[in-house]
Design a protein around this motif. Sequence first.
Motif, PDB file in Angstrom:
ATOM      1  N   ALA A 180       0.969  -1.060   0.141  1.00 38.88           N
ATOM      2  CA  ALA A 180      -0.103  -0.015  -0.209  1.00 38.88           C
ATOM      3  C   ALA A 180       0.738   1.314   0.020  1.00 38.88           C
ATOM      4  CB  ALA A 180      -0.986   0.042   1.310  1.00 38.88           C
ATOM      5  N   ARG A 181       0.191   2.337  -0.692  1.00 41.30           N
ATOM      6  CA  ARG A 181       1.153   3.713  -0.751  1.00 41.30           C
ATOM      7  C   ARG A 181       0.880   4.219   0.955  1.00 41.30           C
ATOM      8  NH1 ARG A 181      -1.677   7.101  -5.110  1.00 41.30           N
ATOM      9  NH2 ARG A 181      -3.208   7.145  -3.477  1.00 41.30           N
ATOM     10  N   ARG A 182      -0.374   4.157   1.409  1.00 44.92           N
ATOM     11  CA  ARG A 182      -0.680   4.722   2.622  1.00 44.92           C
ATOM     12  C   ARG A 182      -1.204   3.747   3.536  1.00 44.92           C
ATOM     13  NH1 ARG A 182      -4.469   8.497   1.839  1.00 44.92           N
ATOM     14  NH2 ARG A 182      -5.884   7.617   2.964  1.00 44.92           N
ATOM     15  N   VAL A 183      -0.841   3.660   4.763  1.00 41.99           N
ATOM     16  CA  VAL A 183      -1.587   2.619   5.948  1.00 41.99           C
ATOM     17  C   VAL A 183      -2.040   3.733   7.092  1.00 41.99           C
ATOM     18  CG1 VAL A 183      -1.253   0.855   7.367  1.00 41.99           C
ATOM     19  CG2 VAL A 183      -0.347   0.878   4.964  1.00 41.99           C
ATOM     20  N   ASP A 184      -3.211   3.857   7.528  1.00 50.22           N
ATOM     21  CA  ASP A 184      -3.561   4.378   8.629  1.00 50.22           C
ATOM     22  C   ASP A 184      -4.211   3.192   9.556  1.00 50.22           C
ATOM     23  OD1 ASP A 184      -3.897   7.292   8.179  1.00 50.22           O
ATOM     24  OD2 ASP A 184      -4.591   6.540   6.075  1.00 50.22           O
ATOM     25  N   VAL A 185      -3.817   3.223  10.737  1.00 51.41           N
ATOM     26  CA  VAL A 185      -4.356   2.625  11.914  1.00 51.41           C
ATOM     27  C   VAL A 185      -5.078   3.161  12.854  1.00 51.41           C
ATOM     28  CG1 VAL A 185      -3.854   0.792  13.466  1.00 51.41           C
ATOM     29  CG2 VAL A 185      -2.270   0.978  11.654  1.00 51.41           C
ATOM     30  N   TRP A 197       5.924  -2.008  15.544  1.00 48.38           N
ATOM     31  CA  TRP A 197       5.886  -3.467  15.003  1.00 48.38           C
ATOM     32  C   TRP A 197       5.495  -3.341  13.423  1.00 48.38           C
ATOM     33  CZ3 TRP A 197       1.777  -6.171  12.636  1.00 48.38           C
ATOM     34  CH2 TRP A 197       2.124  -7.644  12.587  1.00 48.38           C
ATOM     35  N   LEU A 198       4.790  -2.715  12.940  1.00 48.88           N
ATOM     36  CA  LEU A 198       4.358  -2.581  11.468  1.00 48.88           C
ATOM     37  C   LEU A 198       5.752  -2.318  10.854  1.00 48.88           C
ATOM     38  CD1 LEU A 198       0.834  -1.302  11.689  1.00 48.88           C
ATOM     39  CD2 LEU A 198       1.578  -3.319  10.424  1.00 48.88           C
ATOM     40  N   ALA A 199       6.396  -1.192  11.094  1.00 51.27           N
ATOM     41  CA  ALA A 199       7.619  -0.600  10.626  1.00 51.27           C
ATOM     42  C   ALA A 199       8.634  -1.862  10.625  1.00 51.27           C
ATOM     43  CB  ALA A 199       8.355   0.451  11.485  1.00 51.27           C
ATOM     44  N   ARG A 200       8.783  -2.599  11.704  1.00 54.26           N
ATOM     45  CA  ARG A 200       9.760  -3.658  11.455  1.00 54.26           C
ATOM     46  C   ARG A 200       9.344  -4.824  10.367  1.00 54.26           C
ATOM     47  NH1 ARG A 200       8.415  -4.141  17.379  1.00 54.26           N
ATOM     48  NH2 ARG A 200      10.053  -2.844  18.363  1.00 54.26           N
ATOM     49  N   HIS A 201       8.033  -4.738  10.212  1.00 55.28           N
ATOM     50  CA  HIS A 201       7.942  -5.514   8.893  1.00 55.28           C
ATOM     51  C   HIS A 201       7.537  -4.986   7.461  1.00 55.28           C
ATOM     52  CE1 HIS A 201       6.537  -9.442  10.996  1.00 55.28           C
ATOM     53  NE2 HIS A 201       6.346  -8.628  11.964  1.00 55.28           N
ATOM     54  N   GLY A 202       8.260  -3.741   7.574  1.00 52.65           N
ATOM     55  CA  GLY A 202       8.183  -2.926   6.255  1.00 52.65           C
ATOM     56  C   GLY A 202       7.056  -2.001   6.064  1.00 52.65           C
ATOM     57  N   VAL A 203       6.234  -1.936   6.942  1.00 55.41           N
ATOM     58  CA  VAL A 203       5.053  -1.061   6.697  1.00 55.41           C
ATOM     59  C   VAL A 203       5.055   0.083   7.475  1.00 55.41           C
ATOM     60  CG1 VAL A 203       2.560  -0.910   6.863  1.00 55.41           C
ATOM     61  CG2 VAL A 203       3.786  -3.022   6.534  1.00 55.41           C
ATOM     62  N   THR A 204       5.141   1.595   6.641  1.00 53.68           N
ATOM     63  CA  THR A 204       4.900   2.575   7.316  1.00 53.68           C
ATOM     64  C   THR A 204       3.610   3.190   7.464  1.00 53.68           C
ATOM     65  OG1 THR A 204       7.288   3.457   6.417  1.00 53.68           O
ATOM     66  CG2 THR A 204       5.559   5.107   7.203  1.00 53.68           C
ATOM     67  N   ALA A 205       3.168   3.151   8.895  1.00 54.38           N
ATOM     68  CA  ALA A 205       1.853   3.557   9.151  1.00 54.38           C
ATOM     69  C   ALA A 205       1.674   4.910   9.771  1.00 54.38           C
ATOM     70  CB  ALA A 205       1.109   2.454   9.906  1.00 54.38           C
ATOM     71  N   THR A 206       0.463   5.519   9.954  1.00 53.68           N
ATOM     72  CA  THR A 206       0.043   6.551  10.622  1.00 53.68           C
ATOM     73  C   THR A 206      -0.980   5.850  11.439  1.00 53.68           C
ATOM     74  OG1 THR A 206       0.241   8.316   8.907  1.00 53.68           O
ATOM     75  CG2 THR A 206      -1.083   8.881  11.041  1.00 53.68           C
ATOM     76  N   VAL A 207      -1.005   6.293  13.050  1.00 49.50           N
ATOM     77  CA  VAL A 207      -1.719   5.733  13.716  1.00 49.50           C
ATOM     78  C   VAL A 207      -2.260   6.748  14.826  1.00 49.50           C
ATOM     79  CG1 VAL A 207      -0.177   3.506  14.217  1.00 49.50           C
ATOM     80  CG2 VAL A 207       0.167   5.642  15.895  1.00 49.50           C
ATOM     81  N   ARG A 208      -3.730   6.823  15.214  1.00 48.01           N
ATOM     82  CA  ARG A 208      -4.607   7.468  16.055  1.00 48.01           C
ATOM     83  C   ARG A 208      -5.465   6.836  16.553  1.00 48.01           C
ATOM     84  NH1 ARG A 208      -5.867  12.359  14.454  1.00 48.01           N
ATOM     85  NH2 ARG A 208      -8.231  12.241  14.887  1.00 48.01           N
ATOM     86  N   ASN A 209      -6.070   7.549  17.646  1.00 46.35           N
ATOM     87  CA  ASN A 209      -7.286   7.287  18.308  1.00 46.35           C
ATOM     88  C   ASN A 209      -8.291   7.942  17.762  1.00 46.35           C
ATOM     89  OD1 ASN A 209      -6.536   5.312  20.598  1.00 46.35           O
ATOM     90  ND2 ASN A 209      -5.472   6.945  21.229  1.00 46.35           N
TER      91      ASN A 209
END
Length: 280
Positions: free
Chosen positions: A182-187, A211-223
Amino acid sequence: MTYRSLLVLLDDDPLCAARVKVAIDLARNFEAHLTGVAPTGLVELPISVEAATVVTELAEAAQAELGDRARAAAQAFDAACVAAKLSACRSVVLEAEPADALLREAHSHDLIVLTQPDPAETGYTMRRAVVERLVLFNARPTLLIPYAGTVEAPFQNALVAWDGSREADRAIADALPFLRKARRVDVAAWRENGLLADTTPNAELEALREWLARHGVTATVRNEVASAPIADAILSRTADLDTDLLVMGGYGHTRWTERLLGGATRGVLATMTVPVLMSR
């Protein structure tokens, strides 16, 4: 981890061709083998001997008709694979109920591709029951394609609905092949309105991002604060973020001896507007 073997349902649903196209595109993108399963369904014979002697021939004719429909679906799948120049594929016709056939075949595949049932089509109740049973009991993740609109695979913008549960953890792990591409991942973690005022990511979400970064996924996280029912809040956010893949756990509960979908899961399945990957 990647997907090496995909499974797609073949039937006489008008949406089957679109479902097969998505499955073929994904198989090509992941360099995966694709299996198309065409269940015949089963004709129930009458219990009484007297009735059986009258209708057995009719039941046999009906079962033969179901077999013809399944074989036609398999042939259409084979033709689509040839047209797409996809060689790593096969079709199989199984004399079984659709859910039973898919659950049995799922053990030797990494992902099942289904379609959200269209309420306007004949057989909606039966197709919905198949989807719900797969979500509840499938040993592999289930990718559901919405009945409305056009879906293009692979997916570019993924949203993960995460709540710290086992089901959510399973879903995000099962979705890693999609998330890496994916180009962008939001959690996002949703809470009911009033239970959480601060949308700043907490330590648990930050740990998930790492954890996602260790698997090659750059993600933005928020509540997220949900002023509407959770299912509505999730689907609203998918629109805000131009999401083309929603990842979430499939939740269920027991009422007496019956397994039922949870409210948020049922709500998303009923009103989804983008493909949804669910795991339990």
